[in-house]
Design an enzyme around this catalytic site. Structure first.
Site, short mmCIF file in Angstrom:
data_model
loop_
_atom_site.label_atom_id
_atom_site.label_comp_id
_atom_site.label_asym_id
_atom_site.label_seq_id
_atom_site.Cartn_x
_atom_site.Cartn_y
_atom_site.Cartn_z
N GLY A 1 37.43 53.37 53.38
CA GLY A 1 37.54 52.26 54.31
C GLY A 1 36.68 51.07 53.94
N GLY B 1 36.90 51.84 49.03
CA GLY B 1 38.08 52.54 48.55
C GLY B 1 38.75 53.31 49.68
N ALA C 1 42.82 33.56 40.35
CA ALA C 1 44.27 33.44 40.45
C ALA C 1 44.86 34.56 41.28
CB ALA C 1 44.88 33.44 39.05
N ASP D 1 46.49 38.99 31.59
CA ASP D 1 46.30 40.43 31.57
C ASP D 1 47.19 41.07 30.50
OD1 ASP D 1 44.50 40.36 33.65
OD2 ASP D 1 45.97 40.89 35.19
N LYS E 1 40.51 36.94 38.62
CA LYS E 1 40.17 37.16 40.02
C LYS E 1 40.50 35.97 40.90
CE LYS E 1 36.92 40.89 39.43
NZ LYS E 1 37.84 41.80 40.14
N ASP F 1 41.07 42.16 44.62
CA ASP F 1 41.48 40.76 44.76
C ASP F 1 42.54 40.61 45.84
OD1 ASP F 1 39.79 40.01 42.68
OD2 ASP F 1 41.31 40.36 41.16
#
Length: 314
Positions: A230, A227, A46, A17, A44, A259
């Protein structure tokens, strides 16, 4: 969870990243000034492995990196987070995957992923790791690698009675939906649910219809994250769809929250907790992650949660 049979195996991506924090996203052709830059381990697969391992789960990652600096860094970080990397391979054919991420002041993110070595996570790699997959409790896959590799990993898991968990992210409208015949648990956000079912997602009722439709496509459980609204859970043999709430937090960086949810959920399920209590806990722990910058570095460890937010554990 020391037993091999209690192990989570993640067959998934590893990505370096490269994150820039700025007030707003640039328009096409525009340069904007960044406030902070951070580099960290991601992907994703990892990320989900680290999220589960930080909660005490026994986790192994089957992945692929290039023979470069980013590959070595990611393997080191995974190992330091308690993930077994003995099944992570190296290739000289391409580079370690990268994600160029921009985060604005509203904590929204925009991401460009170059998959590199992840595209070499093939059916042959799954076959080469048959023993690791077949002796696990759960196998997790995502959408950042070759679909054929995911399918083969799930075929091996299904043959040996191993629970299969699919997070088809990032969403792909061209996804081969027949893989859902091999999936026990599918976890999506609203966009991914729309790609899979074709049902436009405008409200919670639409999400409920999509969750039910996904269960009818094969999985025992379909989970849709909403989000701040819920999480929804639809299960085979149950008419009612559960709507599980989540505590509200002040977000500063939402990167990797999905993730975190998946990895946390997997850790709880393998530990024997119920689906509903596992989802509720995973939603709240994922919410904690958005209160910190970064991806894997934002995931809370079990001791921290026990000390500050014990109510968030199942």
């Amino acid at each position: 969870m020391s037993s091999e049979k209690q192990r989570i195996v993640v067959f998934g991506s590893i990505v370096q990243d490269l994150v820039s924090y700025t007030d707003r996203f640039p328009r096409p052709g525009e340069s904007v000034r960044g406030n902070v830059f951070k580099s960290g381990s991601g992907g994703k697969g990892a990320n989900q492995a680290v999220a589960a391992a930080r909660l005490g789960a026994n986790v192994a990652l089957i992945g692929m990196v290039g023979e470069d600096m980013f590959g070595d860094t990611n393997i080191k970080d995974l190992t330091q987070n308690g993930v077994d990397t003995s099944c992570v391979g190296k290739t000289n054919k391409t580079h370690t995957a990268t994600a160029t991420i921009t985060v604005n002041k509203e904590a929204e993110n925009s991401i460009v992923v170059t998959l590199g070595a992840n595209l070499e996570l093939s059916p042959e790699v799954a076959d080469a790791n048959l023993s690791t997959i077949s002796n696990s409790k759960m196998v997790m896959c995502q959408g950042e690698i070759d679909e054929k590799g995911n399918r083969r990993a799930f075929e091996i898991a299904r043959k040996h009675g191993v629970t299969t968990f699919l997070n088809p992210a990032p969403g792909d409208a061209k996804m081969d939906k027949t893989i859902l015949d091999l999936v026990d648990v599918i976890c999506t956000n609203e966009n991914e649910a729309e790609f899979i079912t074709g049902i436009p997602q405008n409200n919670v009722d639409d999400a409920k219809k999509a969750a039910r439709a996904m269960v009818e496509m094969g999985p025992q459980h379909a989970i849709i994250t909403l989000g701040a609204k819920g999480v929804l859970l639809a299960s085979k043999g149950k008419d009612d769809i559960e709507h599980i709430s989540v505590d509200k937090v002040e977000a500063i960086d939402t990167t990797g929250a999905g993730d975190c949810f998946c990895g946390t959920l997997a850790a709880h399920l393998v530990a024997g907790h119920s689906m509903t209590s596992s989802i509720r806990s995973a939603a709240n722990i994922a919410a904690l992650s958005v209160t910190r910058h970064g991806t894997q570095s934002s995931y809370w460890k079990l001791d921290e949660i026990r000390e500050k937010y014990p109510k968030f554990l199942p």
